[in-house]
Design a protein around this motif. Structure first.
Motif, mmCIF file in Angstrom:
data_model
loop_
_atom_site.group_PDB
_atom_site.id
_atom_site.type_symbol
_atom_site.label_atom_id
_atom_site.label_comp_id
_atom_site.label_asym_id
_atom_site.label_seq_id
_atom_site.Cartn_x
_atom_site.Cartn_y
_atom_site.Cartn_z
ATOM 1 N N ASN A 51 -39.786 -34.811 10.276
ATOM 2 C CA ASN A 51 -39.528 -33.919 9.148
ATOM 3 C C ASN A 51 -38.075 -33.471 9.131
ATOM 4 O O ASN A 51 -37.460 -33.375 8.068
ATOM 5 C CB ASN A 51 -40.453 -32.704 9.215
ATOM 6 C CG ASN A 51 -41.881 -33.041 8.893
ATOM 7 O OD1 ASN A 51 -42.173 -34.115 8.380
ATOM 8 N ND2 ASN A 51 -42.788 -32.135 9.202
ATOM 9 N N LEU A 52 -37.528 -33.200 10.304
ATOM 10 C CA LEU A 52 -36.130 -32.787 10.385
ATOM 11 C C LEU A 52 -35.194 -33.922 9.962
ATOM 12 O O LEU A 52 -34.204 -33.704 9.256
ATOM 13 C CB LEU A 52 -35.809 -32.325 11.808
ATOM 14 C CG LEU A 52 -34.582 -31.467 12.017
ATOM 15 C CD1 LEU A 52 -34.626 -30.223 11.146
ATOM 16 C CD2 LEU A 52 -34.471 -31.066 13.476
ATOM 17 N N LYS A 56 -32.665 -33.969 6.726
ATOM 18 C CA LYS A 56 -31.234 -34.311 6.833
ATOM 19 C C LYS A 56 -30.861 -35.402 5.833
ATOM 20 O O LYS A 56 -29.801 -35.345 5.204
ATOM 21 C CB LYS A 56 -30.930 -34.779 8.273
ATOM 22 C CG LYS A 56 -29.523 -35.233 8.500
ATOM 23 C CD LYS A 56 -28.542 -34.111 8.439
ATOM 24 C CE LYS A 56 -27.173 -34.630 8.880
ATOM 25 N NZ LYS A 56 -26.106 -34.080 8.090
ATOM 26 N N ILE A 57 -31.743 -36.369 5.655
ATOM 27 C CA ILE A 57 -31.479 -37.436 4.688
ATOM 28 C C ILE A 57 -31.420 -36.868 3.272
ATOM 29 O O ILE A 57 -30.550 -37.227 2.477
ATOM 30 C CB ILE A 57 -32.541 -38.543 4.804
ATOM 31 C CG1 ILE A 57 -32.361 -39.304 6.118
ATOM 32 C CG2 ILE A 57 -32.492 -39.495 3.620
ATOM 33 C CD1 ILE A 57 -33.489 -40.258 6.438
ATOM 34 N N SER A 74 -33.926 -24.329 9.788
ATOM 35 C CA SER A 74 -34.046 -23.303 10.831
ATOM 36 C C SER A 74 -35.508 -23.084 11.202
ATOM 37 O O SER A 74 -35.836 -22.910 12.382
ATOM 38 C CB SER A 74 -33.401 -21.991 10.378
ATOM 39 O OG SER A 74 -34.114 -21.442 9.278
ATOM 40 N N GLY A 75 -36.397 -23.117 10.230
ATOM 41 C CA GLY A 75 -37.828 -22.998 10.520
ATOM 42 C C GLY A 75 -38.342 -24.175 11.328
ATOM 43 O O GLY A 75 -39.134 -24.004 12.266
ATOM 44 N N GLU A 79 -39.881 -24.121 15.199
ATOM 45 C CA GLU A 79 -41.166 -24.745 15.542
ATOM 46 C C GLU A 79 -40.988 -25.806 16.620
ATOM 47 O O GLU A 79 -41.816 -25.927 17.527
ATOM 48 C CB GLU A 79 -41.805 -25.383 14.304
ATOM 49 C CG GLU A 79 -42.473 -24.421 13.381
ATOM 50 C CD GLU A 79 -43.228 -25.139 12.277
ATOM 51 O OE1 GLU A 79 -44.079 -25.980 12.604
ATOM 52 O OE2 GLU A 79 -42.940 -24.862 11.103
ATOM 53 N N LEU A 80 -39.904 -26.562 16.529
ATOM 54 C CA LEU A 80 -39.636 -27.603 17.523
ATOM 55 C C LEU A 80 -39.366 -26.989 18.896
ATOM 56 O O LEU A 80 -39.848 -27.510 19.911
ATOM 57 C CB LEU A 80 -38.444 -28.442 17.065
ATOM 58 C CG LEU A 80 -38.150 -29.720 17.817
ATOM 59 C CD1 LEU A 80 -39.350 -30.653 17.759
ATOM 60 C CD2 LEU A 80 -36.938 -30.407 17.231
ATOM 61 N N GLU A 81 -38.639 -25.884 18.941
ATOM 62 C CA GLU A 81 -38.395 -25.203 20.213
ATOM 63 C C GLU A 81 -39.689 -24.663 20.809
ATOM 64 O O GLU A 81 -39.924 -24.754 22.020
ATOM 65 C CB GLU A 81 -37.378 -24.075 20.028
ATOM 66 C CG GLU A 81 -35.972 -24.569 19.768
ATOM 67 C CD GLU A 81 -35.010 -23.460 19.391
ATOM 68 O OE1 GLU A 81 -35.464 -22.310 19.148
ATOM 69 O OE2 GLU A 81 -33.807 -23.741 19.319
#
Length: 135
Positions: A51-52, A56-57, A74-75, A79-81
């Motif tokens: 998704n990230l 970016k694309i 940022s959300g 969530e990834l962290e």
């Protein structure tokens, strides 16, 4: 000359049969991970990374403004962290089967295709993309 042809047929059959024989004899000894909870954590992490990348694309192609990109990313990064913390803590290993069976499922699943959080109890399909959910 017929003997040479027979020899090449035998070599061809041996080349084709070798992978099947190898798998049937040695596949029992190959270790693999069977814990569905930890694989679910890694699958969720992969969905977040995808998704990230897609975000970016879309930003690079001009579909998103910089403000939209920063707010959405940022959300996803948070969530990834959190997902990385869950993986590193090994919280899955500490849960016993009695604890997991005592707690009712209140939704909170994620679609394995699009990453959408599904909060509908007993949903069989993702409300966002329509793919069948894995049980």
């Amino acid at each position: 000359m017929d003997y040479l042809l027979i020899f090449f047929y035998i070599v061809l059959v041996a080349i084709i049969a070798t992978p099947f024989v190898y798998v049937s004899m040695f596949a029992k000894h190959i270790p693999y991970e069977t814990d569905p909870k930890s694989s679910e954590l890694f699958d969720r992490r992969d969905v977040l990374l995808d998704n990230l990348k897609d975000l970016k694309i879309e930003f690079d192609t001009g579909k998103l403004t910089e403000i939209e990109f920063k707010s959405i990313s940022s959300g996803l990064v948070k969530e990834l962290e959190e997902q990385d913390k869950r993986i590193s803590q090994g919280a899955v290993a500490t849960l016993s089967k009695t604890e997991t069976s005592a707690k009712p499922q209140l939704g909170g699943k994620f679609c394995h295709n699009c990453g959408f959080k599904i909060e509908i109890f007993g949903a069989k399909f993702c409300p966002e993309c329509g793919t069948k959910l894995q049980v």
